[in-house]
Enzyme design. Structure first.
Site, PDB file in Angstrom:
ATOM      1  N   HIS A  19       0.812  -1.206   0.000  1.00 60.44           N
ATOM      2  CA  HIS A  19       0.000   0.000   0.000  1.00 60.44           C
ATOM      3  C   HIS A  19       0.853   1.269   0.000  1.00 60.44           C
ATOM      4  O   HIS A  19       0.349   2.361  -0.259  1.00 60.44           O
ATOM      5  CB  HIS A  19      -0.992  -0.002   1.170  1.00 60.44           C
ATOM      6  CG  HIS A  19      -0.418   0.397   2.487  1.00 60.44           C
ATOM      7  ND1 HIS A  19       0.030  -0.512   3.423  1.00 60.44           N
ATOM      8  CD2 HIS A  19      -0.237   1.624   3.038  1.00 60.44           C
ATOM      9  CE1 HIS A  19       0.472   0.130   4.496  1.00 60.44           C
ATOM     10  NE2 HIS A  19       0.314   1.425   4.285  1.00 60.44           N
ATOM     11  N   ASP A  70      -0.406  -7.516   1.558  1.00 58.13           N
ATOM     12  CA  ASP A  70       0.155  -6.162   1.605  1.00 58.13           C
ATOM     13  C   ASP A  70       1.673  -6.238   1.777  1.00 58.13           C
ATOM     14  O   ASP A  70       2.215  -6.011   2.866  1.00 58.13           O
ATOM     15  CB  ASP A  70      -0.486  -5.386   2.757  1.00 58.13           C
ATOM     16  CG  ASP A  70      -0.128  -3.906   2.728  1.00 58.13           C
ATOM     17  OD1 ASP A  70       0.392  -3.440   1.702  1.00 58.13           O
ATOM     18  OD2 ASP A  70      -0.385  -3.226   3.750  1.00 58.13           O
ATOM     19  N   GLY A 172       1.935   7.464   9.584  1.00 54.60           N
ATOM     20  CA  GLY A 172       3.334   7.649   9.252  1.00 54.60           C
ATOM     21  C   GLY A 172       4.209   6.444   9.511  1.00 54.60           C
ATOM     22  O   GLY A 172       5.388   6.456   9.175  1.00 54.60           O
ATOM     23  N   SER A 174       3.547   3.340   8.294  1.00 58.91           N
ATOM     24  CA  SER A 174       3.304   2.325   7.274  1.00 58.91           C
ATOM     25  C   SER A 174       4.603   1.711   6.777  1.00 58.91           C
ATOM     26  O   SER A 174       5.578   2.421   6.532  1.00 58.91           O
ATOM     27  CB  SER A 174       2.561   2.931   6.081  1.00 58.91           C
ATOM     28  OG  SER A 174       1.266   3.323   6.440  1.00 58.91           O
TER      29      SER A 174
END
Length: 275
Positions: A19, A70, A172, A174
């Site tokens: 992502h 992901d 922030g 990720s």
């Protein structure tokens, strides 16, 4: 512009979350990798900037459910020289069983809460967390989410957090790492994927379960041709502080904090900010 975090797994390859590149450029030339720093915008003699050769997003990303598969792999143009400040994380075996009493840590430069940004000098943040069973994690999320059937913790995900201290990933973080202290080494077990807003009380954070994808990771490394070293842009050895060009978005490192550090910076689009 700081885009996302990732984790070095060998001198040529890194892991991140898919992502991070959703609705963003997949051109490797648009990104630069920064390794070896513990302050977000501070360069030292340990810092290395490396160009990317390939960005490989998992082909099943979000095909079956939100944040499914992901994970993404990033290939450097040239192998990075490993040092005491830059070293690869250990990958888990495909069938590794994780017990709930492991010592595990999250790391990143994300927000401290939904309304509190990380302040200068933007030092790397870390927090000890506990693994949470997926079944219990889903029970908690069903209490908050009306669409919990679609947004649920699946088998390729895992949960972690600390209910007593409120430690969890926030905006922030990720692509950041979840590492656990196993008898032989610190092992990368998760990549920061999604979660609820980080107000108190904090809900468990949801991570991509790395050992679910170990076979895919090894296949990509085995079958992908090595990059052409003659086409690599010049590697920079920076000595000046980085200038912040946007909000403090995501970043990552592993424990100890001077090891396995990596940042991604977008080179072209200043609007490329991640959660």
């Amino acid at each position: 512009m700081h885009v996302c975090g990732a984790v070095l797994i060998d001198p040529l390859w890194l892991l991140s979350t898919a992502h991070c590149f959703l609705n963003k450029s997949h051109a490797p030339a648009d990104y630069q990798v920064l390794l070896g720093s513990t302050q977000l915008y501070q360069r030292t003699q340990h810092t290395r900037e490396m160009p990317l050769s390939r960005i490989i997003v998992h082909p099943d990303f979000e095909k079956r459910h939100p944040f499914g598969s992901d994970i993404a792999m990033l290939q450097l143009h040239l192998p990075v020289n490993l040092t005491s400040s830059i070293a690869p994380a250990c990958l888990p075996s495909p069938g590794m069983q994780l017990s709930g009493n492991l010592s595990c840590w999250i790391t990143g430069w994300g927000m401290l809460s939904e309304d509190k940004h990380l302040h200068s000098p933007f030092r790397l943040q870390e927090g000890k967390v506990n693994l949470v069973e997926n079944e219990f994690c889903n029970v908690l999320y069903r209490q908050r989410l009306s669409n919990s059937r679609s947004h649920s913790v699946r088998e390729e995900m895992l949960c972690a957090g600390d209910f007593s201290t409120g430690r969890a990933i926030c905006r922030g973080d990720s692509g950041g790492p979840l590492v656990c202290d196993l008898p032989t080494a610190w092992v990368l077990v998760g990549l920061a994927s999604w979660g609820l807003d980080c107000w108190h009380p904090v809900y468990p954070s949801v991570f991509t379960r790395v050992n679910y994808f170990t076979d895919w990771i090894n296949k990509i490394r085995r079958l992908t041709p090595p990059p052409d070293p003659t086409s690599a842009p010049q590697i920079r050895v920076p000595h000046q502080p980085l200038q912040a060009t946007g909000s403090s978005a995501s970043g990552t490192a592993l424990v100890p904090p001077q090891t396995w550090l990596l940042l991604l910076f977008a080179l072209r689009d200043s609007r490329q900010a991640l959660r």
